[in-house]
Write an enzyme that holds these catalytic residues in place. Sequence first.
Site, PDB file in Angstrom:
ATOM      1  N   SER A  66      54.189  21.782 -38.721  1.00  0.00           N
ATOM      2  CA  SER A  66      53.289  20.998 -39.566  1.00  0.00           C
ATOM      3  C   SER A  66      52.106  21.831 -40.023  1.00  0.00           C
ATOM      4  CB  SER A  66      52.806  19.761 -38.810  1.00  0.00           C
ATOM      5  OG  SER A  66      53.906  18.995 -38.364  1.00  0.00           O
ATOM      6  N   PRO A  96      60.659  16.759 -37.054  1.00  0.00           N
ATOM      7  CA  PRO A  96      60.084  16.848 -35.717  1.00  0.00           C
ATOM      8  C   PRO A  96      60.842  17.831 -34.832  1.00  0.00           C
ATOM      9  CG  PRO A  96      61.123  14.708 -36.064  1.00  0.00           C
ATOM     10  CD  PRO A  96      61.218  15.445 -37.350  1.00  0.00           C
ATOM     11  N   LYS A 149     113.738  16.384 -20.963  1.00  0.00           N
ATOM     12  CA  LYS A 149     114.219  15.330 -21.880  1.00  0.00           C
ATOM     13  C   LYS A 149     115.700  15.488 -22.203  1.00  0.00           C
ATOM     14  CE  LYS A 149     111.258  16.470 -25.005  1.00  0.00           C
ATOM     15  NZ  LYS A 149     110.627  17.556 -24.217  1.00  0.00           N
ATOM     16  N   SER A 150     116.102  16.698 -22.634  1.00  0.00           N
ATOM     17  CA  SER A 150     117.494  16.907 -23.039  1.00  0.00           C
ATOM     18  C   SER A 150     118.439  16.749 -21.843  1.00  0.00           C
ATOM     19  CB  SER A 150     117.659  18.311 -23.645  1.00  0.00           C
ATOM     20  OG  SER A 150     116.922  18.398 -24.837  1.00  0.00           O
ATOM     21  N   SER A 192     107.952  14.993 -29.611  1.00  0.00           N
ATOM     22  CA  SER A 192     107.201  13.962 -30.360  1.00  0.00           C
ATOM     23  C   SER A 192     105.793  13.762 -29.788  1.00  0.00           C
ATOM     24  CB  SER A 192     107.968  12.637 -30.406  1.00  0.00           C
ATOM     25  OG  SER A 192     108.440  12.244 -29.140  1.00  0.00           O
TER      26      SER A 192
END
Lengths: 626, 264
Positions: free
Chosen positions: A21, A92, A460-461, A528
């Site tokens: 300021s 500020p 998974k497979s 996925s």
Amino acid sequence: MSAHREHLKVAVVGHVDHGKSTLVGRLLHDTGSLPDGKLEAIQEVCRRRGVSFEWAFLMDALQAERDQGVTIDTSQIWFHTAKRNYVIIDAPGHKEFLKNMVTGAAASDAALLIIDAEEGVREQSRRHGYLLHLLGVRQVAVAVNKMDLVGYSRDRFAAIADEYRAYLAGIGVTPTFVIPVSARDGANVVAERGGATWWDGPTVLEALEQFKIVTEPEGLPLRMPIQDVYRFDKRVFAGRIESGVLRVGDRIVFSPSNRTSTIRSIEAWHSDPPPTEAHAGQSIGFTLDDQVFAERGEVVSHEQDAPVETDVFRARLFWLGARPLTRDTRLRIKLNSAEAEVRVQEIERVIDTGDLSTAGSDRVERNAVAEVVLQADRMLALDEFSTAPATGRFVLVDGYDISGGGIVSMEGYADQRQLTTVRASNIQWVEHAISTEARARRNGHGGGVLWLTGLSGAGKSTLAVATERRLFNLGFQVYVLDGDNVRHGLNADLGFSPEERAENIRRVGEVGALMANAGILVITAFISPYRSDRERARKAAGAGFHEVFVKADLAVCESRDPKGLYAKARSGAIKEFTGVSAPYEAPESPELVVDTAALEVDACVDAIVEYVREQFRVAPVRAAGG
Amino acid sequence: MDALDALESQSIYIFREAFNRIDRLAMLWSLGKDSNVMVWLARKAFFGRVPFPALHIDTGKKFPEMYEFRDRYAAEWGLDLIRGECPPVEEIDPSLPPAARSAARKTAGLKRLLAERGYTGVVAGIRRDEEGTRAKERYFSPRSGSGQWDVREQPPEFWGQFNTVFPPGTHLRIHPLLHWTEIDIWRYTQRERIPTVPLYFSRGGKRYRSLGDQDITNPIDSDASTLEEVIEELETTKIAERSGRAMDHESEDAFERLRADGYM
């Protein structure tokens, strides 16, 4: 003539008490910009309060600010030089009022960052520097203030300048100048040198004069968020063009609704002749050739250069909220005129603006900066921040309060526009003559999709194939759709970009749904990783969709590494590998979880088969019709 | 876009946000130079019409030229004009200095009208460059149920986003001219040929730079009798715009007190 003189907005930022300021007061005074009597009024205020003369009282107009000697709120003051008009935005420096600093700094073309020569680089010096960059302020000059308190030491100045330049370099910012200044003595603010006799660089005013007005880069895509639709005597779509150019006759698309139309006219009051084109920054209205329904929140673009559509994206954000941000925090997002509910899906890292280090954390505290993944409750039209800044940034609202802001990154996430757009017209559903129930009775089980999801190497497979064998032996019509196999045929045209991966999953979801309708039990085996993709597959298959989370943590999967992919991902040979360099979004409420880290393959298959028998078996009717 | 186009576009954007987000919206029309630019910008935003009422909070002590101006342009611009009465000065906080106390009648009149009509948002033509506490204002400035301005807890505003959702009972002040300066107002008035109360132009060596109540507003020495001359004068003047408004100068905190209580 000064009517056409350019305006430059400069924010003055930095740590509390470093003299922001005061510097502004000195700048206004020494350029002869203060109104008559202002100086005397400030002197009078100081006298009444029994304090020595304080330039800060020029902008610290609030009683609380004067009583406490601290700037609470941002303020603006005007002055001009022969070259142009300036708006000086005082921000500020106290940590408590960071939201006010953001309010001030975000509106500026350039910034002047103040550092106290005695105190040196402090917490808010760094945080403000970082936030300027995040807020999009690209031009920064640095003033090392209070040089009078260090005897105008050249070494002290050099040490601070080096330290702060190094910090800014870490965030990719190069200051235009670093200048030794004494705001109190008026050295190097407007008048040259003062006690810094060794200085041959510019003054603060000269540095301001060298800032450039921020103009929009050429060639950005057209983006106009719809602010409102008026029906005064014709339907006018109103909004501000955030980037690009709009012309009468343009073919446009609204996103995310994907409706298209053609601009009939650009509307303006008190403008003759009516405009035929409009540019970035203009608040305009337009009419369309046909009666297209569109509303506030949609983004207008040209068809060939449309924004991204997604319900999940990454963001770098600053958080100003009263409560810390944690995973699953729900907020309202405002993206220009669009609003939606979002959830914090992941906090990826929290950035320490002090030393720029990053750390994993489960919470973002007030005034901190972080990288997160946000998931919205609906499709949003947005942009990568680097592509179109104005439509690539957002604010977050918590309850009643604007509590943060951020910029968008789509890294690792797909544009879902192609996935949600039905291109063909004149299509309708044909009713089948054979009911789903009839097919189920003949097979002894209903059709459906068992959607196996999990990290690469989770099993998974293996599980899909073993389960298929067991169910087949039990009399099920069952078939496995495997990731690698479909890429040989159905999806041979797809690569591995985020968009192509999403399309890969979309097609598998649709094929799985068709086969399920045909009465078959389909088992899919795809990583996925994205919830949005799996949700789309669920929507395609309806009630017959069963999500099976094949669970194994990253360390287990990586130690198995059946295809050697993790090794390649770690070496960088494969980019954006799920779990290593791209996200895996685990299911939130899967129908079934099988933990392959804890159970043997046979036990996992038992669990799946048991689940299938419960869910899909129907009593066969052998003597139908007699 | 030149500088005036940029100011105009920002104001239109704010008007449209206010109209879309606020259920019961009205605009203050004080008949001054800023206020007239504001009405003009509203007509630009809404393609020639002002789709909400224009409120004139009438202290009963304005200059006759101002009343003439009001009656003529309310009709010409098709404004839905609503006049609000102000209570007598005896009903106002006696601890305020005299001019501020007189000016505070307008706050009381405004609050009364807002309560009667149930407006949840009111558009006001203040500018940041007028005065130190106005320099700290927001475009969308929330007020408590009793009209108080909490200067310490103002919402952040950035990237064209404004807080528009508040707890029940809050009402909003919307400031579409906040970023304009005095000289911008005159240049725009000139460019757009916006009608103005003649008191702003010099007669007998004096003109008004800012218009308020007759008894607490003083003219300045000036020979500027046309728009061009006013602009030229402002290019070089070092006299503050509101130097003729007595209530700003009675004590250090008088204006902040007025504003905290709901003055514009």
